[in-house]
Motif scaffolding. Structure first.
Motif, PDB file in Angstrom:
ATOM      1  N   LYS A 128       0.722  -0.817  -0.167  1.00  0.00           N
ATOM      2  CA  LYS A 128       0.057   0.142  -0.095  1.00  0.00           C
ATOM      3  C   LYS A 128       0.809   0.755   0.093  1.00  0.00           C
ATOM      4  O   LYS A 128       1.778   1.898   0.673  1.00  0.00           O
ATOM      5  CB  LYS A 128      -1.092  -0.635   1.198  1.00  0.00           C
ATOM      6  N   SER A 129       0.498   2.356  -1.004  1.00  0.00           N
ATOM      7  CA  SER A 129       0.723   3.448  -0.855  1.00  0.00           C
ATOM      8  C   SER A 129       2.811   3.560  -0.486  1.00  0.00           C
ATOM      9  O   SER A 129       3.621   2.818  -1.065  1.00  0.00           O
ATOM     10  CB  SER A 129       0.722   3.847  -0.118  1.00  0.00           C
ATOM     11  N   ASN A 130       3.458   4.316   0.239  1.00  0.00           N
ATOM     12  CA  ASN A 130       4.650   3.560   0.294  1.00  0.00           C
ATOM     13  C   ASN A 130       5.011   2.958   1.781  1.00  0.00           C
ATOM     14  O   ASN A 130       6.312   3.579   1.821  1.00  0.00           O
ATOM     15  CB  ASN A 130       5.122   5.415   0.742  1.00  0.00           C
ATOM     16  N   ASN A 131       4.572   2.369   1.740  1.00  0.00           N
ATOM     17  CA  ASN A 131       4.625   1.346   3.460  1.00  0.00           C
ATOM     18  C   ASN A 131       5.887   0.665   3.158  1.00  0.00           C
ATOM     19  O   ASN A 131       6.731   0.081   4.026  1.00  0.00           O
ATOM     20  CB  ASN A 131       3.668   0.278   3.436  1.00  0.00           C
ATOM     21  N   ARG A 132       6.326   0.215   2.245  1.00  0.00           N
ATOM     22  CA  ARG A 132       6.718  -1.121   1.956  1.00  0.00           C
ATOM     23  C   ARG A 132       8.682   0.308   1.711  1.00  0.00           C
ATOM     24  O   ARG A 132       9.598  -0.528   2.532  1.00  0.00           O
ATOM     25  CB  ARG A 132       7.486  -2.035   0.489  1.00  0.00           C
ATOM     26  N   PHE A 133       8.479   1.146   0.868  1.00  0.00           N
ATOM     27  CA  PHE A 133       9.690   2.142   1.443  1.00  0.00           C
ATOM     28  C   PHE A 133       9.798   2.565   2.435  1.00  0.00           C
ATOM     29  O   PHE A 133      10.972   2.419   3.169  1.00  0.00           O
ATOM     30  CB  PHE A 133       9.661   3.010  -0.091  1.00  0.00           C
ATOM     31  N   LEU A 134       9.200   3.075   3.337  1.00  0.00           N
ATOM     32  CA  LEU A 134       9.103   4.462   4.826  1.00  0.00           C
ATOM     33  C   LEU A 134       9.909   2.303   5.633  1.00  0.00           C
ATOM     34  O   LEU A 134      10.108   2.780   6.569  1.00  0.00           O
ATOM     35  CB  LEU A 134       8.044   4.096   4.994  1.00  0.00           C
ATOM     36  N   ASN A 135       8.962   1.386   5.557  1.00  0.00           N
ATOM     37  CA  ASN A 135       8.984   0.375   6.512  1.00  0.00           C
ATOM     38  C   ASN A 135      10.909  -0.440   6.355  1.00  0.00           C
ATOM     39  O   ASN A 135      11.169  -0.305   7.098  1.00  0.00           O
ATOM     40  CB  ASN A 135       8.791  -0.673   6.133  1.00  0.00           C
ATOM     41  N   ASP A 136      11.116  -0.707   4.755  1.00  0.00           N
ATOM     42  CA  ASP A 136      12.752  -0.782   5.098  1.00  0.00           C
ATOM     43  C   ASP A 136      13.317   0.394   5.648  1.00  0.00           C
ATOM     44  O   ASP A 136      14.495  -0.080   6.048  1.00  0.00           O
ATOM     45  CB  ASP A 136      12.743  -1.254   2.690  1.00  0.00           C
ATOM     46  N   GLU A 137      13.307   1.839   4.990  1.00  0.00           N
ATOM     47  CA  GLU A 137      14.265   2.581   4.734  1.00  0.00           C
ATOM     48  C   GLU A 137      14.449   2.575   6.908  1.00  0.00           C
ATOM     49  O   GLU A 137      15.822   2.964   6.819  1.00  0.00           O
ATOM     50  CB  GLU A 137      13.645   3.786   4.841  1.00  0.00           C
ATOM     51  N   LEU A 138      12.846   2.912   7.502  1.00  0.00           N
ATOM     52  CA  LEU A 138      13.485   3.220   8.932  1.00  0.00           C
ATOM     53  C   LEU A 138      13.634   1.558  10.007  1.00  0.00           C
ATOM     54  O   LEU A 138      14.436   1.969  10.568  1.00  0.00           O
ATOM     55  CB  LEU A 138      11.593   3.151   9.463  1.00  0.00           C
ATOM     56  N   ASN A 139      13.659   0.419   9.628  1.00  0.00           N
ATOM     57  CA  ASN A 139      14.251  -0.271   9.408  1.00  0.00           C
ATOM     58  C   ASN A 139      16.042  -0.096   9.627  1.00  0.00           C
ATOM     59  O   ASN A 139      16.071  -1.384  10.566  1.00  0.00           O
ATOM     60  CB  ASN A 139      13.487  -2.082   9.030  1.00  0.00           C
ATOM     61  N   LYS A 140      16.451   0.361   8.132  1.00  0.00           N
ATOM     62  CA  LYS A 140      18.066   0.242   8.415  1.00  0.00           C
ATOM     63  C   LYS A 140      18.159   1.208   9.203  1.00  0.00           C
ATOM     64  O   LYS A 140      19.369   0.763   9.491  1.00  0.00           O
ATOM     65  CB  LYS A 140      17.617   0.815   6.965  1.00  0.00           C
ATOM     66  N   LEU A 141      17.103   2.897   9.546  1.00  0.00           N
ATOM     67  CA  LEU A 141      18.041   3.131  10.397  1.00  0.00           C
ATOM     68  C   LEU A 141      17.921   2.351  11.737  1.00  0.00           C
ATOM     69  O   LEU A 141      18.962   2.637  12.810  1.00  0.00           O
ATOM     70  CB  LEU A 141      16.557   4.364  11.083  1.00  0.00           C
ATOM     71  N   ARG A 142      16.757   1.762  12.259  1.00  0.00           N
ATOM     72  CA  ARG A 142      17.314   0.699  13.559  1.00  0.00           C
ATOM     73  C   ARG A 142      17.831   0.149  13.417  1.00  0.00           C
ATOM     74  O   ARG A 142      18.583  -0.313  14.505  1.00  0.00           O
ATOM     75  CB  ARG A 142      15.735   0.717  13.619  1.00  0.00           C
ATOM     76  N   ALA A 143      17.967  -0.125  12.980  1.00  0.00           N
ATOM     77  CA  ALA A 143      19.003  -1.515  12.536  1.00  0.00           C
ATOM     78  C   ALA A 143      20.931  -1.020  12.860  1.00  0.00           C
ATOM     79  O   ALA A 143      21.416  -1.551  13.525  1.00  0.00           O
ATOM     80  CB  ALA A 143      19.094  -2.753  11.603  1.00  0.00           C
ATOM     81  N   LYS A 144      20.752   0.206  12.468  1.00  0.00           N
ATOM     82  CA  LYS A 144      21.928   0.828  12.141  1.00  0.00           C
ATOM     83  C   LYS A 144      22.109   1.426  13.879  1.00  0.00           C
ATOM     84  O   LYS A 144      23.343   1.173  14.285  1.00  0.00           O
ATOM     85  CB  LYS A 144      22.329   1.886  10.973  1.00  0.00           C
ATOM     86  N   ASP A 145      21.654   1.592  14.412  1.00  0.00           N
ATOM     87  CA  ASP A 145      20.715   2.596  15.870  1.00  0.00           C
ATOM     88  C   ASP A 145      21.729   1.218  16.516  1.00  0.00           C
ATOM     89  O   ASP A 145      21.975   1.467  17.513  1.00  0.00           O
ATOM     90  CB  ASP A 145      20.092   3.584  16.135  1.00  0.00           C
ATOM     91  N   GLN A 146      21.277   0.460  16.340  1.00  0.00           N
ATOM     92  CA  GLN A 146      20.286  -0.842  17.866  1.00  0.00           C
ATOM     93  C   GLN A 146      22.430  -1.092  17.646  1.00  0.00           C
ATOM     94  O   GLN A 146      23.316  -2.137  18.435  1.00  0.00           O
ATOM     95  CB  GLN A 146      20.265  -2.145  17.255  1.00  0.00           C
ATOM     96  N   LYS A 147      22.932  -1.525  16.425  1.00  0.00           N
ATOM     97  CA  LYS A 147      24.028  -2.348  16.004  1.00  0.00           C
ATOM     98  C   LYS A 147      25.678  -1.393  16.311  1.00  0.00           C
ATOM     99  O   LYS A 147      26.435  -2.054  17.150  1.00  0.00           O
ATOM    100  CB  LYS A 147      24.451  -2.346  14.383  1.00  0.00           C
TER     101      LYS A 147
END
Length: 294
Positions: A128-147
């Protein structure tokens, strides 16, 4: 069943205001109280009323509603609620698998069917809409943050936080505030009181405007205020750090429920009744432990 739920996600686009948040929360709080008191019929009705107000707020609320339906042997209703939690709130499969209230129902056909089609339902949300893009982008940021936090390198942490917050600003400018980005902003809290800092020069007026428009909850900044109070006074304003009441007591505890009400949070006793939080000995409540709907 699935077809009905699919239709829901594409028609649920509504304008939310602060009154909607208030009414939604009151329904959810009453739903949780009824659930903990084992009045599952009442609980389910409160949750269903909440979803009529805001259909895409919180996966946890959907899961508790589904658990109430399962307790009542309303398996069809439970399935609809879980499906809508995925389609409307992007409820994660890990959360579904770990949600303890579902444990006694894991072997039912209802939950086994959900398990089988979970990934395909997730795809419907992401498509739906930009959900996939935003989900992927934010997951990348969160992964870097925790790593970087696991590595413990403070210099690298500051560098990564800087890169992440700049990306979050750009995402927010183009797509609006994303709840998943909260942890990235939280890790900038060390400069929260510096209004000349570029992060807060952007986010404070932006978030405040969103709050005024009713698009973001009015308690957004409360945890930042709580953090400042703890660091400067060793005391809490709202009781967010409920496991540390002895280390960080609540300022003016007689007025804590009123302060919590002003930011849209339930009274302190609610935490005890729903989550079993041990409250400060000095906390007293004179009400009947009910939450009015208006």
């Amino acid at each position: 069943m699935l077809k009905k739920a699919i239709i829901v996600i594409f028609i649920l686009c509504c304008n939310i205001n602060q009154k909607d948040f208030i009414n939604y929360d009151r329904c959810v709080w009453n739903g949780m109280l009824a659930y903990k008191r084992e009045d599952f019929s009442k609980s389910l009705k409160f949750f269903q009323k909440a979803f009529e107000i805001i259909p895409d707020e919180n996966p946890s609320d959907y899961f508790y509603a589904a658990a109430a339906a399962l307790k009542l042997k309303q398996n069809t209703v439970a399935e609809e609620l879980i499906v809508n939690s995925i389609l409307n709130t992007n409820a994660s499969k890990d959360y579904f698998n770990s949600f303890s209230e579902f444990n006694e129902f894991r072997k039912t056909k209802t939950l086994q069917d959900i398990e089988k089609k979970y990934d395909s339902l997730k795809e419907l949300f992401l498509n739906k809409s930009n959900n996939r893009f935003l989900n992927d982008e934010l997951n990348k940021l969160r992964a870097k943050d925790q790593k970087v936090r696991k590595k413990g390198d403070k210099t690298l942490m500051r560098y990564t936080d800087s890169i992440n917050i700049n990306r979050l600003i750009n995402i927010t400018k183009e797509y609006g505030w994303q709840k998943k980005g909260w942890i990235i902003l939280w890790h900038q809290r060390g400069t929260y009181e510096d209004d000349d800092n570029y992060v807060w020069k952007y986010f404070k007026p932006y978030i405040n405007e969103q709050i005024r428009e009713g698009k973001i909850r009015k308690d957004f900044w409360a945890i930042f205020e709580e953090e400042i109070s703890i660091l400067s006074k060793k005391k809490q304003l709202y009781g967010f750090y409920f496991r540390q009441f002895k280390s960080f007591p609540i300022i003016d505890i007689e007025g804590v429920d009123e302060r919590r009400k002003k930011i849209g949070r339930p009274p302190l006793w609610y935490l005890n009744e729903v989550y079993g939080v041990e409250l400060p000995e000095t906390y007293k409540t004179n009400n009947s432990k009910t939450i009015p709907l208006d």
